[in-house]
Design an enzyme around this catalytic site. Structure first.
Site, PDB file in Angstrom:
ATOM      1  N   GLY A 187       0.720  -1.180  -0.047  1.00  0.00           N
ATOM      2  CA  GLY A 187       0.030   0.183  -0.073  1.00  0.00           C
ATOM      3  C   GLY A 187       0.734   1.452   0.116  1.00  0.00           C
ATOM      4  O   GLY A 187       0.319   2.348  -0.375  1.00  0.00           O
ATOM      5  N   GLU A 200       3.967   4.072   5.733  1.00  0.00           N
ATOM      6  CA  GLU A 200       2.828   3.390   5.767  1.00  0.00           C
ATOM      7  C   GLU A 200       1.716   4.230   5.037  1.00  0.00           C
ATOM      8  O   GLU A 200       1.741   5.230   4.756  1.00  0.00           O
ATOM      9  CB  GLU A 200       2.505   3.264   7.106  1.00  0.00           C
ATOM     10  CG  GLU A 200       1.270   2.273   7.426  1.00  0.00           C
ATOM     11  CD  GLU A 200       1.293   0.781   6.666  1.00  0.00           C
ATOM     12  OE1 GLU A 200       1.332   0.803   5.641  1.00  0.00           O
ATOM     13  OE2 GLU A 200       0.875  -0.158   7.609  1.00  0.00           O
ATOM     14  N   ASP A 201       0.980   3.286   4.439  1.00  0.00           N
ATOM     15  CA  ASP A 201      -0.477   4.134   3.841  1.00  0.00           C
ATOM     16  C   ASP A 201      -1.324   4.634   4.748  1.00  0.00           C
ATOM     17  O   ASP A 201      -1.930   5.596   4.348  1.00  0.00           O
ATOM     18  CB  ASP A 201      -0.954   3.037   2.676  1.00  0.00           C
ATOM     19  CG  ASP A 201      -1.372   1.718   3.106  1.00  0.00           C
ATOM     20  OD1 ASP A 201      -1.295   1.423   4.576  1.00  0.00           O
ATOM     21  OD2 ASP A 201      -1.919   0.831   2.513  1.00  0.00           O
ATOM     22  N   ASP A 212      -4.621   2.590  10.986  1.00  0.00           N
ATOM     23  CA  ASP A 212      -6.000   2.333  11.217  1.00  0.00           C
ATOM     24  C   ASP A 212      -6.257   1.891  12.769  1.00  0.00           C
ATOM     25  O   ASP A 212      -6.447   2.815  13.575  1.00  0.00           O
ATOM     26  CB  ASP A 212      -6.315   1.211  10.448  1.00  0.00           C
ATOM     27  CG  ASP A 212      -7.912   1.078  10.198  1.00  0.00           C
ATOM     28  OD1 ASP A 212      -8.682   1.905  10.478  1.00  0.00           O
ATOM     29  OD2 ASP A 212      -8.402  -0.206  10.255  1.00  0.00           O
ATOM     30  N   LYS A 223      -6.326   7.360  10.486  1.00  0.00           N
ATOM     31  CA  LYS A 223      -7.822   7.203  10.691  1.00  0.00           C
ATOM     32  C   LYS A 223      -7.931   6.786  12.397  1.00  0.00           C
ATOM     33  O   LYS A 223      -8.196   5.980  12.842  1.00  0.00           O
ATOM     34  CB  LYS A 223      -8.409   5.929  10.015  1.00  0.00           C
ATOM     35  CG  LYS A 223      -9.597   5.936   9.467  1.00  0.00           C
ATOM     36  CD  LYS A 223     -10.202   4.558   9.306  1.00  0.00           C
ATOM     37  CE  LYS A 223      -9.871   4.215   7.888  1.00  0.00           C
ATOM     38  NZ  LYS A 223     -10.607   2.741   7.549  1.00  0.00           N
ATOM     39  N   PHE A 280     -14.062   3.301   4.979  1.00  0.00           N
ATOM     40  CA  PHE A 280     -12.922   2.556   4.208  1.00  0.00           C
ATOM     41  C   PHE A 280     -12.717   3.336   3.039  1.00  0.00           C
ATOM     42  O   PHE A 280     -13.404   3.612   2.151  1.00  0.00           O
ATOM     43  CB  PHE A 280     -13.648   1.201   3.993  1.00  0.00           C
ATOM     44  CG  PHE A 280     -12.558   0.074   3.620  1.00  0.00           C
ATOM     45  CD1 PHE A 280     -11.531  -0.716   4.306  1.00  0.00           C
ATOM     46  CD2 PHE A 280     -12.194  -0.078   2.046  1.00  0.00           C
ATOM     47  CE1 PHE A 280     -10.582  -1.365   4.090  1.00  0.00           C
ATOM     48  CE2 PHE A 280     -11.207  -0.967   1.747  1.00  0.00           C
ATOM     49  CZ  PHE A 280     -10.465  -1.533   2.890  1.00  0.00           C
ATOM     50  N   ASP A 305      -6.097  -0.514  -1.180  1.00  0.00           N
ATOM     51  CA  ASP A 305      -6.824  -1.573  -2.001  1.00  0.00           C
ATOM     52  C   ASP A 305      -8.076  -2.007  -1.186  1.00  0.00           C
ATOM     53  O   ASP A 305      -8.297  -1.666  -0.045  1.00  0.00           O
ATOM     54  CB  ASP A 305      -6.160  -2.861  -2.324  1.00  0.00           C
ATOM     55  CG  ASP A 305      -5.745  -3.583  -0.849  1.00  0.00           C
ATOM     56  OD1 ASP A 305      -5.418  -3.016   0.101  1.00  0.00           O
ATOM     57  OD2 ASP A 305      -6.174  -4.616  -0.971  1.00  0.00           O
TER      58      ASP A 305
END
Ligand code: IMP
Ligand code: MG
Length: 181
Positions: free
Chosen positions: A47, A101-102, A105, A133, A154, A161
């Site tokens: 990602g 990192e993408d 979460d 997030k 999401f 993805d």
């Protein structure tokens, strides 16, 4: 199916990402200036790849890059333990690491990988994440540098993805509900 037609709304545009990467690159250049010979950029596959490539162009220091692949995700729900699918090629002993990192979460992935890098002898590990997030956090961890904070939805695109698709969208967006059905 037309490219991008399954996207309900765009949260962060291509232009916004590019501009933010310039800003982050300038900040990181300052932050790592002193120990530039030890800078190792570790990107989490898959990602973070588009973000990595946009960001490193803006870090005006000598650096090396390496990749790790850990699994923590299945569909849309995060699971507890992480499994190393691909380990680093180089040693991190004494290195000043920038973990890319993408999205953060629940925070479990970055928490575990950071711990692992310190166990391998890294001198310092700082984290840069394209997205954050915070509403979903279950582990007490924050990125040192964040591109954009996103709501508890999401998201896909720019590396992120849904079932391995949509990584190539040039922006961050939310999928239409029917895509999940
Ligand atoms: P964490 O361990 O729960 O922080 O999850 C981090 C990983 O979950 C990220 O590297 C992503 O691969 C994935 N992930 C979390 N939220 C999203 C999302 O909204 N879209 C796509 N992938 C996500
Ligand atoms: Mg990931």
């Amino acid at each position: 199916m037309m490219f991008g037609s399954e996207i309900d709304k765009v949260l962060v545009s291509e232009e916004q990402i590019r501009e933010r990467c310039k800003e982050l690159g300038a900040e990181l250049t300052k932050a790592y200036e002193q120990e530039a010979d030890k800078l190792l950029v570790v990107a989490l596959l898959k990602g973070s790849v588009p973000f990595l490539s946009e960001l490193i162009k803006r870090i005006e220091l000598p650096l090396e890059i390496d990749f790790m692949d850990v699994s923590s995700y299945d569909g849309t729900e995060s699971i507890g333990d992480i499994k190393i699918i691909k380990d680093l090629d180089c040693s991190v002993k004494g290195m000043d690491i920038l973990l890319v990192e993408d999205i953060i979460d629940t925070g479990r992935t970055v928490y575990e990988v950071k711990k692992l890098l310190y166990n391998k002898g890294a001198q310092r590990v700082r984290v840069v994440s394209l997205l954050d997030k915070p509403e979903r956090r279950v582990v007490n961890i924050e990125a040192d540098y964040v591109g954009y904070v996103v709501p508890n939805e999401f998201v896909v695109g720019f590396g992120l993805d849904y079932n391995q698709k949509y990584r190539n969208l040039p922006y961050i967006g939310v999928l239409k509900p029917e895509v999940y059905q």
